[in-house]
Each structure stands twice: as C-alpha cells, then as structure tokens.
Design a protein around this motif. Sequence first.
Motif, PDB file in Angstrom:
ATOM      1  N   LEU A 265     -14.907  -5.253  -0.081  1.00 38.91           N
ATOM      2  CA  LEU A 265     -14.026  -6.208   0.862  1.00 38.91           C
ATOM      3  C   LEU A 265     -12.624  -6.476  -0.749  1.00 38.91           C
ATOM      4  N   ILE A 266     -13.222  -6.286  -1.535  1.00 42.55           N
ATOM      5  CA  ILE A 266     -12.460  -6.744  -2.836  1.00 42.55           C
ATOM      6  C   ILE A 266     -10.822  -5.373  -3.294  1.00 42.55           C
ATOM      7  N   GLY A 267     -12.439  -4.446  -2.686  1.00 43.69           N
ATOM      8  CA  GLY A 267     -11.160  -3.426  -2.783  1.00 43.69           C
ATOM      9  C   GLY A 267     -10.643  -3.430  -1.612  1.00 43.69           C
ATOM     10  N   MET A 268     -10.586  -3.847  -0.706  1.00 41.99           N
ATOM     11  CA  MET A 268      -9.583  -3.712   0.723  1.00 41.99           C
ATOM     12  C   MET A 268      -8.417  -4.298   0.254  1.00 41.99           C
ATOM     13  N   VAL A 269      -8.107  -5.773  -0.483  1.00 40.35           N
ATOM     14  CA  VAL A 269      -7.697  -6.844  -1.113  1.00 40.35           C
ATOM     15  C   VAL A 269      -6.668  -6.448  -2.199  1.00 40.35           C
ATOM     16  N   PHE A 270      -7.527  -5.567  -2.861  1.00 40.16           N
ATOM     17  CA  PHE A 270      -6.922  -4.661  -3.678  1.00 40.16           C
ATOM     18  C   PHE A 270      -6.181  -3.375  -3.336  1.00 40.16           C
ATOM     19  N   GLY A 271      -6.135  -2.615  -2.563  1.00 38.76           N
ATOM     20  CA  GLY A 271      -5.461  -1.935  -1.979  1.00 38.76           C
ATOM     21  C   GLY A 271      -4.454  -2.036  -1.446  1.00 38.76           C
ATOM     22  N   VAL A 272      -4.226  -2.987  -0.484  1.00 34.67           N
ATOM     23  CA  VAL A 272      -3.155  -3.773   0.240  1.00 34.67           C
ATOM     24  C   VAL A 272      -2.720  -4.294  -0.648  1.00 34.67           C
TER      25      VAL A 272
END
Length: 462
Positions: A265-272
């Motif tokens: 979930l953290i990676g998704m936020v960072f990627g977005v």
Amino acid sequence: MRKLRLPNTFVLLFAILAMIAVSTWLVPGGKYEMQIVGGKSVVDPATFHYIASNPQGLVALMMAPIKGFVEAAEIIGFILIVGGAFAVLAATEAVESMIKTIARAHTRSAFVRAALIPLFVTLFSLGGATFGMSEEAIPFVLIFVPLALALGYDSITGVSIPFLGSQVGFGAAFLNPFNVGIAQKIAGVQPFSGIGYRLICWAIATLATVLFLMWYAARVKADPTRSPTFALDQELRAAHKPGETAFTGMTRTHIAILSIFAGSLIGMVFGVVHGGWGVAEIAALFLSMAIVIGLVGRLDADRFVFAFSSGAKDLVNTALVIALARGTVILARDAHIIDTMLHSLLPLVQSSSPIFAAWKMYGIQSVINFFIHSGTGQAALTMPIMAPLADLVGVTRQTAILAYQFSEFSTPMLPTSGITIGVLALARIPWATWAKWMIPLQLIYVVLSLAMLVPACLMHWQ
C-alpha cells in the motif's frame, strides 16, 4: 421488504440500456466543442449546438455489452487482478489472525477494552478506504456480535463495528481501487490523486462514526434495556459462551504477510504520487504482492491458483456490471445524445455557486445509489456524465468524484442493499429496527458530506 425489493443491478442496468436505446430515437443529437484548460481537454459551455442524431436499434442494443467490455477492458482486468490478490491474502488467514489477536486482548487489558470500538472501526474503515472492503465484512458479524455482548454492549454495536466501519471507509475512501480508482480513470483524473484531502475526509467521517458508536455503546452498557435489540440479545447471551476459542495467536508468517501488504500500500502511494502510476502499474503491483504473499504464506501452486481464481471469480459480476454500464455510454455516444443529456441536466445542477452545484451532484448520486449499489457500476454509469457536467457548472472533476463517493454513506440505511440486508439477516436484526437506529447517524453523514464538499469547491480542488 418484498414490496421494497428491486430488480438486481444487471436487470436495472439492462433496463437503462434499453431505455437509452429507445431514447436515441427521441432525443435530438447535440454537441459541445472542447477546449484546452490547464493542459486538459474540457467542455466549453458556450458552444452547445444540435446535430443530426444516429438512432440505435435492437442490434446495437445487443452489441452494447460486448463493446462496453472491450472499452472497459483495462478497468475490468484491473478489478479481476486486485480481487485475486486479496483472495490470496485472505487464504493465508493473516488478516483474520490479526483481528482475533486484538479481540482476545480485551480480556487482559482495560486499555484495550476502552479502545476496542475506535480501534476496530478504524481498522475496518481502513479496509474500506484502501482495498474496498465491503461484503468481506459480513462474516465478521459472527465474531463481533458475541464479542459486543461479552463486553456488555448489544447486537447493534457488534454489527456496526465491522459493517459501518467498512462502509464509512468505502464512502470516504482514499485508495479504494473499486470506487476512487475507477471513477478517476473514467473522469480523466490522475489515478489516486487528491489523496491529501481525501485522507482528511476519511479521518473526519471515521471519527464521527467512532464517537457515535462509543456514545451509543456507553448508553447501552449503563442500561441494556435502552437497546432496540434487548430481547434478542438476552437470547444470544444464553446461547453464546464468549471467550472460548482455539486461536493460539498470530504467527511470524502472519506478521510478515501483513508487513508485505502494508508495504504494498505504501509502495502504491509512492508510485502514484511520484511515479505517475496508472491502473496497469497498480495492477502489476498487486499481482506481485499476491505472488510474494503466496510464497511467504507457503501456499502451494494449486492453493494459490485456486485462491486467486476464486477471488477473481467473485468479481466477475462487478466486471459485467462495468461492461453493461459502459454499454449505456456507448449507445448514447454513438447516437450523439450525450452532450444533449448534459445540456438538459445543466439547469438541474447549475447554481450561483459551485458549492450548491456540488451539493446537487451529491443528491443526484445518492438517489442513484438507492438503485445501484455497486460502487464500480455507479462510477461507470454516472462519471461519463458527471465529469463533463462538472466542467459546465464550475465544479472540478475531483470534487464531482467526491460527491459520488459520499453517496455511498447512505448504503447502510437502504433496504435495497444486498449487503445491508445480508448483515442484518446474519445478526437477526429487523431492517425497520436498524433503520430507526440509523436515522441520527445518517443525518450526521449527510451534514458531514455537505460540509466536506465546501472546502473542495472553495480551493478549486484539482
């Protein structure tokens, strides 16, 4: 209840599809010219003019669903992959283990007993806000009703913790791929953008739910006869023996799996935020997460594939709903009547202030939510209209999406919602009893929704 029961979403959508096909013979064609504003193509409200229509017949009607499936292929594929990934997570029993671990702690700690409602409501709300937890909360009713009774509360409190928690998180979601992600994709907005203000809305809505439940639970604990389900609870207390469980605690594997999930979930936020990720990249992340979780959880190939395919299969209905909803747009677009529909809706939504326009959008979406409870289906059906309509009335598309999201707050009150009726049936609570109890909280949700749309309009939220 039978008098209030409506046809399911598929029947409703196909009926809408048929009505649109008929309307293409009656509604004149129309067109708005587009203009570039801030690097984006938006509707120029001063350029509407009538053009020749292109009526759609029976063949076009029957072809619309498959055309909708093709045009929505990326969104549909995304949904199936995400559904499969979360089914793999569920198969490891890590999430269930976490819930049971916290639940058992209430017997040992006064702090946990005091924090039980805010902690669990927040956890379920996070589930709704991040991975679209909704129907998945239903089985937890079987855990939380006995737990609530053991703590001196009532069945309504036990139902509300998982059900209202997940529903308020779904309505005020900030990373939910099934409403925020899809609505933003359809509206031409950067996926999962605007997360800052959505986090504020989620925190406010969740806090309001927590405070209301804590106030209600305290009243019931002080005087159990105040509970609308007092007689039922007396029967349940006699039948259940709270505290008996074979659960031995979370394992290191469960902790590792939950860490992988949180990291994803953290990676998704960072990627977005920093990588400009879209639907394809996020789907790839969830697929990778599922594979890693499957390996860490020691799922063999057969169990992994079965779990993943079962999770994807559970969302086939959602995929077909999206295809049907997209088909309605295709029929209207091919007949050249979408802009005419926008032009006719404009007087209903247009106001002297964008705030009033956003409020009217929220009202329209709430009415639609009475009939269509699929968050993805409602987004697919309404956002192709609401997004350009927002351009015309001076509301940002981000705000229009928020108005659509807030309409989900009414779902726990609706007798037409399969989730609501399913939860109440499992807890043996009559809908009329539940609805009467929900009225004050529902009014709070309405006031909060209207209030939280104001800053979005004032700051011209993009």
